[in-house]
Design a protein around this motif. Structure first.
Motif, PDB file in Angstrom:
ATOM      1  N   THR A 190       0.861  -1.176   0.000  1.00 45.37           N
ATOM      2  CA  THR A 190       0.000   0.000   0.000  1.00 45.37           C
ATOM      3  C   THR A 190       0.898   1.227   0.000  1.00 45.37           C
ATOM      4  O   THR A 190       1.798   1.346   0.844  1.00 45.37           O
ATOM      5  CB  THR A 190      -0.926   0.041   1.219  1.00 45.37           C
ATOM      6  OG1 THR A 190      -1.748  -1.130   1.230  1.00 45.37           O
ATOM      7  CG2 THR A 190      -1.819   1.266   1.181  1.00 45.37           C
ATOM      8  N   ILE A 218       0.999   5.389   0.134  1.00 42.11           N
ATOM      9  CA  ILE A 218       0.210   6.551   0.555  1.00 42.11           C
ATOM     10  C   ILE A 218       1.053   7.807   0.369  1.00 42.11           C
ATOM     11  O   ILE A 218       2.245   7.833   0.712  1.00 42.11           O
ATOM     12  CB  ILE A 218      -0.229   6.435   2.028  1.00 42.11           C
ATOM     13  CG1 ILE A 218      -1.129   5.207   2.217  1.00 42.11           C
ATOM     14  CG2 ILE A 218      -0.942   7.698   2.489  1.00 42.11           C
ATOM     15  CD1 ILE A 218      -1.555   4.982   3.654  1.00 42.11           C
ATOM     16  N   ARG A 245      -3.915  13.922   3.317  1.00 42.11           N
ATOM     17  CA  ARG A 245      -3.599  12.732   2.522  1.00 42.11           C
ATOM     18  C   ARG A 245      -3.869  13.029   1.052  1.00 42.11           C
ATOM     19  O   ARG A 245      -4.979  13.415   0.676  1.00 42.11           O
ATOM     20  CB  ARG A 245      -4.425  11.534   2.995  1.00 42.11           C
ATOM     21  CG  ARG A 245      -4.158  10.272   2.193  1.00 42.11           C
ATOM     22  CD  ARG A 245      -4.797   9.036   2.803  1.00 42.11           C
ATOM     23  NE  ARG A 245      -4.200   8.706   4.088  1.00 42.11           N
ATOM     24  CZ  ARG A 245      -4.445   7.574   4.746  1.00 42.11           C
ATOM     25  NH1 ARG A 245      -5.272   6.679   4.237  1.00 42.11           N
ATOM     26  NH2 ARG A 245      -3.872   7.352   5.915  1.00 42.11           N
ATOM     27  N   GLN A 282      -3.851   7.297  -2.181  1.00 41.74           N
ATOM     28  CA  GLN A 282      -3.526   5.982  -1.624  1.00 41.74           C
ATOM     29  C   GLN A 282      -3.832   4.922  -2.664  1.00 41.74           C
ATOM     30  O   GLN A 282      -4.908   4.926  -3.270  1.00 41.74           O
ATOM     31  CB  GLN A 282      -4.336   5.716  -0.350  1.00 41.74           C
ATOM     32  CG  GLN A 282      -4.170   4.301   0.204  1.00 41.74           C
ATOM     33  CD  GLN A 282      -4.920   4.065   1.496  1.00 41.74           C
ATOM     34  OE1 GLN A 282      -5.083   4.968   2.320  1.00 41.74           O
ATOM     35  NE2 GLN A 282      -5.409   2.847   1.683  1.00 41.74           N
ATOM     36  N   PRO A 329      -2.385  -0.592   5.352  1.00 40.31           N
ATOM     37  CA  PRO A 329      -1.672   0.499   6.025  1.00 40.31           C
ATOM     38  C   PRO A 329      -1.965   0.556   7.520  1.00 40.31           C
ATOM     39  O   PRO A 329      -2.889   1.249   7.972  1.00 40.31           O
ATOM     40  CB  PRO A 329      -2.190   1.741   5.305  1.00 40.31           C
ATOM     41  CG  PRO A 329      -3.545   1.367   4.823  1.00 40.31           C
ATOM     42  CD  PRO A 329      -3.477  -0.102   4.495  1.00 40.31           C
TER      43      PRO A 329
END
Length: 307
Positions: free
Chosen positions: A235, A237, A253, A256, A293
């Motif tokens: 994963t 991000i 963020r 992702q 995550p």
């Protein structure tokens, strides 16, 4: 061993076919015991067998090629156990030699040039063996036959002690093969890792910065190289952060994504989104997780944004 066989070249065809199959397996993403089982013949036996077949094309029944007073000893012919032993010995010597030569090529010591080199040597040796056998009289050609391949030394009468020695040779070769297979399967855990890096014309490696104008247009591309020894899910991000006086004062963020990477392969992941943070003291933090995550990230990249 049958010296009048109409299929005196069958073993050479089989060697080329098995070598091609093993080479193709070595270049795929197959892992584990199956990969070892398929690739080991190309490393430990096939190139040496083809080479020894080219050196010794005869079955050893030519009385004009003898030495000493004992006419049962042949100078230019070897029997089944000797061929197997010499094949393993030559193969073990050939593979490192090909790797050493590959080191001086633009490709370096990689799987592809080594496989091509070993496969090329095997095919050329098999062709040479075919030509040399074809030039030998039919009643003197070497042709493979079981069980005499392993339990009949040329020019010697079979007896109990000879059989025991030959069995010992076979067992020793099996132990060598098993040891190499164990070494391949039992790689040290310290060699297992994942490459995680960013590269491209938008990266200034000297200042570790990424041009902010390109973040919203093209996103940011990261490379994930799996060297874990097995297929792994990751994963990735991307987080935008504003840093003031050494502390993160604002965070968002960016994107992702999940990606599955086969062993020894590298995939690119492009992270896109709305870069809501701008101005000075803004950086992008790229986080890599193995699996979902959670907990601490496996790898981290920090890039400052430059206007």
């Amino acid at each position: 061993m049958s010296t009048n066989s109409r299929w005196w070249f069958a073993d050479l065809v089989l060697v080329v076919g098995l070598a091609s199959f093993s080479g193709s397996i070595a270049l795929t993403g197959l892992d584990g015991p199956l990969r070892v089982a398929f690739v080991l013949p190309l490393v430990l036996f096939l190139p040496g067998y083809a080479f020894i077949s080219a050196i010794f094309p005869e079955a050893g029944n030519d009385d004009t090629r003898k030495f000493g007073s004992d006419k049962s000893e042949a100078i230019y012919a070897v029997g089944g156990p000797e061929r197997v032993g010499l094949s393993v010995t030559v193969s073990v010597a050939i593979v490192p030699l090909v790797a050493a030569i590959a080191n001086f090529t633009p490709w370096g010591i990689r799987v592809l040039p080594i496989v091509i080199g070993v496969l090329g040597f095997t095919v050329l040796s098999a062709l040479g063996a075919f030509v040399r056998r074809w030039r030998v009289p039919a009643n003197q050609r070497y042709s493979i036959g079981l069980p005499k391949l392993l339990f009949n030394s040329v020019g010697r009468h079979s007896n109990g002690s000879t059989t025991m020695v030959n069995i010992g040779i076979v067992i020793s070769l099996l132990l060598v093969t098993s040891s190499v297979g164990f070494a391949v399967l039992s790689q040290p855990t310290g060699q297992q890792f994942t490459e995680f890096y960013v590269e491209g014309q938008n990266i200034n490696s000297n200042t570790n910065t990424f041009y902010q104008s390109n973040l919203g247009d093209n996103g940011i591309t990261v490379n994930v190289g799996n060297r874990e020894g097995e297929q792994t899910q990751y994963t990735v991000i991307a987080v935008l952060e504003r840093v003031e006086n050494g502390s993160v004062t604002e965070q968002n963020r960016f994107d992702q994504q999940q990606v599955t990477v086969q062993s020894r392969q590298t995939k690119q992941v492009t992270l896109n989104g709305n870069p809501s943070l701008s101005g000075d003291n803004v950086r992008v933090r790229l986080l890599l997780y193995k699996g979902d995550p959670s907990g601490s990230p496996y790898r981290v990249i920090r890039l400052w944004l430059s206007s």
